[in-house]
Design a protein around this motif. Structure first.
Motif, PDB file in Angstrom:
ATOM      1  N   PHE A 124     -16.498  26.934  11.134  1.00 47.52           N
ATOM      2  CA  PHE A 124     -17.775  27.624  11.313  1.00 47.52           C
ATOM      3  C   PHE A 124     -17.483  29.108  11.512  1.00 47.52           C
ATOM      4  O   PHE A 124     -16.824  29.506  12.476  1.00 47.52           O
ATOM      5  N   LEU A 125     -17.961  29.898  10.603  1.00 40.86           N
ATOM      6  CA  LEU A 125     -17.529  31.278  10.443  1.00 40.86           C
ATOM      7  C   LEU A 125     -18.188  32.222  11.454  1.00 40.86           C
ATOM      8  O   LEU A 125     -19.227  31.899  12.042  1.00 40.86           O
ATOM      9  N   PRO A 126     -17.581  33.404  11.627  1.00 41.79           N
ATOM     10  CA  PRO A 126     -18.098  34.369  12.620  1.00 41.79           C
ATOM     11  C   PRO A 126     -19.278  35.176  12.088  1.00 41.79           C
ATOM     12  O   PRO A 126     -19.233  36.410  11.981  1.00 41.79           O
ATOM     13  N   THR A 127     -20.357  34.483  11.728  1.00 42.55           N
ATOM     14  CA  THR A 127     -21.536  35.165  11.185  1.00 42.55           C
ATOM     15  C   THR A 127     -22.768  34.906  12.039  1.00 42.55           C
ATOM     16  O   THR A 127     -23.895  35.004  11.545  1.00 42.55           O
ATOM     17  N   GLN A 128     -22.563  34.563  13.317  1.00 42.51           N
ATOM     18  CA  GLN A 128     -23.697  34.214  14.173  1.00 42.51           C
ATOM     19  C   GLN A 128     -24.680  35.377  14.324  1.00 42.51           C
ATOM     20  O   GLN A 128     -25.869  35.163  14.576  1.00 42.51           O
ATOM     21  N   SER A 129     -24.183  36.597  14.202  1.00 42.07           N
ATOM     22  CA  SER A 129     -25.048  37.764  14.427  1.00 42.07           C
ATOM     23  C   SER A 129     -25.770  38.212  13.169  1.00 42.07           C
ATOM     24  O   SER A 129     -26.576  39.151  13.217  1.00 42.07           O
ATOM     25  N   LEU A 130     -25.501  37.571  12.020  1.00 38.67           N
ATOM     26  CA  LEU A 130     -26.104  38.013  10.763  1.00 38.67           C
ATOM     27  C   LEU A 130     -27.389  37.246  10.464  1.00 38.67           C
ATOM     28  O   LEU A 130     -27.580  36.102  10.892  1.00 38.67           O
ATOM     29  N   SER A 131     -28.268  37.866   9.699  1.00 37.53           N
ATOM     30  CA  SER A 131     -29.489  37.221   9.223  1.00 37.53           C
ATOM     31  C   SER A 131     -29.820  37.790   7.859  1.00 37.53           C
ATOM     32  O   SER A 131     -29.435  38.918   7.517  1.00 37.53           O
ATOM     33  N   ILE A 132     -30.551  37.003   7.076  1.00 37.57           N
ATOM     34  CA  ILE A 132     -30.920  37.456   5.730  1.00 37.57           C
ATOM     35  C   ILE A 132     -31.795  38.710   5.761  1.00 37.57           C
ATOM     36  O   ILE A 132     -31.533  39.680   5.037  1.00 37.57           O
ATOM     37  N   PRO A 133     -32.842  38.768   6.591  1.00 36.46           N
ATOM     38  CA  PRO A 133     -33.693  39.987   6.576  1.00 36.46           C
ATOM     39  C   PRO A 133     -32.928  41.248   6.970  1.00 36.46           C
ATOM     40  O   PRO A 133     -33.159  42.319   6.384  1.00 36.46           O
ATOM     41  N   GLU A 134     -32.043  41.158   7.949  1.00 39.34           N
ATOM     42  CA  GLU A 134     -31.376  42.355   8.463  1.00 39.34           C
ATOM     43  C   GLU A 134     -30.099  42.701   7.693  1.00 39.34           C
ATOM     44  O   GLU A 134     -29.754  43.883   7.561  1.00 39.34           O
ATOM     45  N   ASP A 135     -29.399  41.688   7.204  1.00 36.99           N
ATOM     46  CA  ASP A 135     -28.081  41.937   6.608  1.00 36.99           C
ATOM     47  C   ASP A 135     -27.979  41.550   5.141  1.00 36.99           C
ATOM     48  O   ASP A 135     -27.032  41.944   4.464  1.00 36.99           O
ATOM     49  N   GLY A 136     -28.894  40.729   4.669  1.00 35.60           N
ATOM     50  CA  GLY A 136     -28.891  40.354   3.255  1.00 35.60           C
ATOM     51  C   GLY A 136     -27.893  39.286   2.875  1.00 35.60           C
ATOM     52  O   GLY A 136     -27.804  38.896   1.700  1.00 35.60           O
ATOM     53  N   ILE A 137     -27.095  38.799   3.851  1.00 39.49           N
ATOM     54  CA  ILE A 137     -26.074  37.793   3.566  1.00 39.49           C
ATOM     55  C   ILE A 137     -25.809  36.967   4.815  1.00 39.49           C
ATOM     56  O   ILE A 137     -25.795  37.495   5.931  1.00 39.49           O
ATOM     57  N   VAL A 138     -25.604  35.675   4.637  1.00 37.36           N
ATOM     58  CA  VAL A 138     -25.169  34.778   5.704  1.00 37.36           C
ATOM     59  C   VAL A 138     -24.216  33.754   5.094  1.00 37.36           C
ATOM     60  O   VAL A 138     -24.508  33.181   4.034  1.00 37.36           O
ATOM     61  N   ALA A 139     -23.081  33.548   5.742  1.00 37.92           N
ATOM     62  CA  ALA A 139     -22.119  32.512   5.333  1.00 37.92           C
ATOM     63  C   ALA A 139     -21.732  31.738   6.590  1.00 37.92           C
ATOM     64  O   ALA A 139     -20.892  32.189   7.369  1.00 37.92           O
ATOM     65  N   ASP A 140     -22.357  30.600   6.781  1.00 44.59           N
ATOM     66  CA  ASP A 140     -22.240  29.906   8.066  1.00 44.59           C
ATOM     67  C   ASP A 140     -20.960  29.103   8.241  1.00 44.59           C
ATOM     68  O   ASP A 140     -20.383  29.062   9.320  1.00 44.59           O
ATOM     69  N   TYR A 141     -20.512  28.416   7.189  1.00 43.70           N
ATOM     70  CA  TYR A 141     -19.397  27.502   7.370  1.00 43.70           C
ATOM     71  C   TYR A 141     -18.511  27.467   6.131  1.00 43.70           C
ATOM     72  O   TYR A 141     -18.906  27.890   5.041  1.00 43.70           O
ATOM     73  N   ASN A 142     -17.302  26.948   6.320  1.00 41.98           N
ATOM     74  CA  ASN A 142     -16.273  26.954   5.286  1.00 41.98           C
ATOM     75  C   ASN A 142     -15.552  25.601   5.255  1.00 41.98           C
ATOM     76  O   ASN A 142     -14.602  25.391   6.003  1.00 41.98           O
ATOM     77  N   PRO A 143     -15.983  24.667   4.420  1.00 42.30           N
ATOM     78  CA  PRO A 143     -15.203  23.435   4.237  1.00 42.30           C
ATOM     79  C   PRO A 143     -13.902  23.764   3.492  1.00 42.30           C
ATOM     80  O   PRO A 143     -13.880  24.635   2.609  1.00 42.30           O
ATOM     81  N   TYR A 144     -12.835  23.042   3.818  1.00 41.25           N
ATOM     82  CA  TYR A 144     -11.564  23.327   3.155  1.00 41.25           C
ATOM     83  C   TYR A 144     -10.668  22.082   3.176  1.00 41.25           C
ATOM     84  O   TYR A 144     -10.855  21.160   3.965  1.00 41.25           O
ATOM     85  N   ILE A 145      -9.722  22.078   2.280  1.00 39.32           N
ATOM     86  CA  ILE A 145      -8.616  21.125   2.307  1.00 39.32           C
ATOM     87  C   ILE A 145      -7.334  21.942   2.375  1.00 39.32           C
ATOM     88  O   ILE A 145      -7.286  23.076   1.865  1.00 39.32           O
ATOM     89  N   ALA A 146      -6.305  21.390   3.013  1.00 39.03           N
ATOM     90  CA  ALA A 146      -5.100  22.191   3.247  1.00 39.03           C
ATOM     91  C   ALA A 146      -3.850  21.334   3.231  1.00 39.03           C
ATOM     92  O   ALA A 146      -3.895  20.128   3.492  1.00 39.03           O
ATOM     93  N   TYR A 147      -2.760  21.987   2.910  1.00 37.90           N
ATOM     94  CA  TYR A 147      -1.429  21.378   3.022  1.00 37.90           C
ATOM     95  C   TYR A 147      -0.547  22.331   3.802  1.00 37.90           C
ATOM     96  O   TYR A 147      -0.550  23.554   3.547  1.00 37.90           O
ATOM     97  N   SER A 148       0.202  21.797   4.777  1.00 37.54           N
ATOM     98  CA  SER A 148       1.121  22.632   5.551  1.00 37.54           C
ATOM     99  C   SER A 148       2.490  21.986   5.596  1.00 37.54           C
ATOM    100  O   SER A 148       2.633  20.752   5.545  1.00 37.54           O
ATOM    101  N   TYR A 149       3.492  22.845   5.693  1.00 36.55           N
ATOM    102  CA  TYR A 149       4.889  22.396   5.776  1.00 36.55           C
ATOM    103  C   TYR A 149       5.511  23.000   7.026  1.00 36.55           C
ATOM    104  O   TYR A 149       5.461  24.216   7.229  1.00 36.55           O
ATOM    105  N   LYS A 150       6.097  22.142   7.848  1.00 36.38           N
ATOM    106  CA  LYS A 150       6.780  22.611   9.055  1.00 36.38           C
ATOM    107  C   LYS A 150       8.191  23.018   8.710  1.00 36.38           C
ATOM    108  O   LYS A 150       8.986  22.215   8.211  1.00 36.38           O
ATOM    109  N   LEU A 151       8.522  24.290   8.914  1.00 35.83           N
ATOM    110  CA  LEU A 151       9.833  24.828   8.532  1.00 35.83           C
ATOM    111  C   LEU A 151      10.948  24.270   9.389  1.00 35.83           C
ATOM    112  O   LEU A 151      10.718  23.842  10.523  1.00 35.83           O
TER     113      LEU A 151
END
Length: 261
Positions: A234-261
């Motif tokens: 859940f992205l850091p856009t809590q302070s944004l709104s469409i009327p005031e900022d013209g853009i809102v991006a609330d959340y980011n689904p993702y898939i990931a792979y990690s390797y422990k060195l």
């Protein structure tokens, strides 16, 4: 005649006394001798305080060491192998709302990201993972249907901490499944050099913000080092709104792979 009667009564008294004597001995034998331990004298002995304490501890004390020696070695090896520095790559999708013609339009911006940090398990199941991440997406990279042909780019840096709960799924303690949740802070910038971002009072080619973010999801580990996870941030856009900022991006689904060195 009288002599015979007296004689018979005397015999009966002896028989009665003999029966009472034998019955008394039988009672003593049942009460004391049958409960005696090997090598004891046959009398009932009250257990000592130390003996009672030992017996109680033997019953109440749990069997803490239920794992075999080989299992303990495997578990120790697993804890060593799982801890350390890791590198992660992610595939991101960010639904972005923008203002267009006095209404909101959803576009799906897609991209990738990279994270690195340190992972440390506090015990066999609970771990902590710190991370520093850089993520980007672009509207043109989306494989999903778009409502508008935007060319916006989303860039974000973040720093955070996750708590992980992992459960072993094999006897060699090499593979786990589990879930995670975390909190952090992030800052992002979204810019579109083709179509300006329109708000109620101005239009601009970019917009930026920073705030708290949270994330969570599920993961699986293979052979100590290889982790695959599915999560949502859940992205850091809590302070944004469409009327005031013209853009809102609330959340980011993702898939990931990690390797422990």
């Amino acid at each position: 005649m009288l002599a015979n009667i007296f004689y018979n009564k005397q015999i009966n008294i002896y028989v009665l006394l003999f029966c009472i004597f034998m019955g008394y001995n039988a009672i003593l034998a049942n009460d004391f001798v049958s409960f005696a331990k090997d090598g004891e004298s046959g009398f009932l002995q009250t257990p000592s305080t130390s003996q009672l304490q030992t017996d109680v501890e033997a019953v109440a004390k749990p069997q803490s060491n239920t794992l075999s020696k080989q299992q303990l070695l495997s578990l120790k090896q697993a804890n060593i192998q799982r801890n350390g520095v890791y590198v992660m790559v992610t595939a991101n999708v960010i639904p972005i709302r923008r203002a267009a013609n006095n209404k909101e339009i959803y576009n799906y911006s897609m991209g990738a990201g990279i994270r690195t940090g340190v992972i440390s398990y506090l015990d066999n199941y609970i771990g902590m993972r710190g991370y520093f991440a850089f993520d980007f997406t672009n509207d043109k990279l989306s494989l999903l249907p778009q409502q508008h042909n935007y060319n916006g780019t989303f860039l974000m840096i973040s720093l955070g901490l996750d708590i992980m709960i992992d459960f072993f799924v094999d006897k060699n303690y090499k593979n786990t499944i589990g879930f995670f949740m975390g909190v952090g802070a992030g800052a992002f910038i979204y810019f579109d050099t083709t179509t300006p971002i329109v708000s109620s009072h101005e239009s601009s080619k970019y917009n930026a913000s920073g705030n708290v973010l949270v994330q969570g999801g599920f993961s699986a580990v293979f052979m100590y080092r290889h982790r695959v996870e599915v999560g949502v941030k859940f992205l850091p856009t809590q302070s944004l709104s469409i009327p005031e900022d013209g853009i809102v991006a609330d959340y980011n689904p993702y898939i990931a792979y990690s390797y422990k060195l």
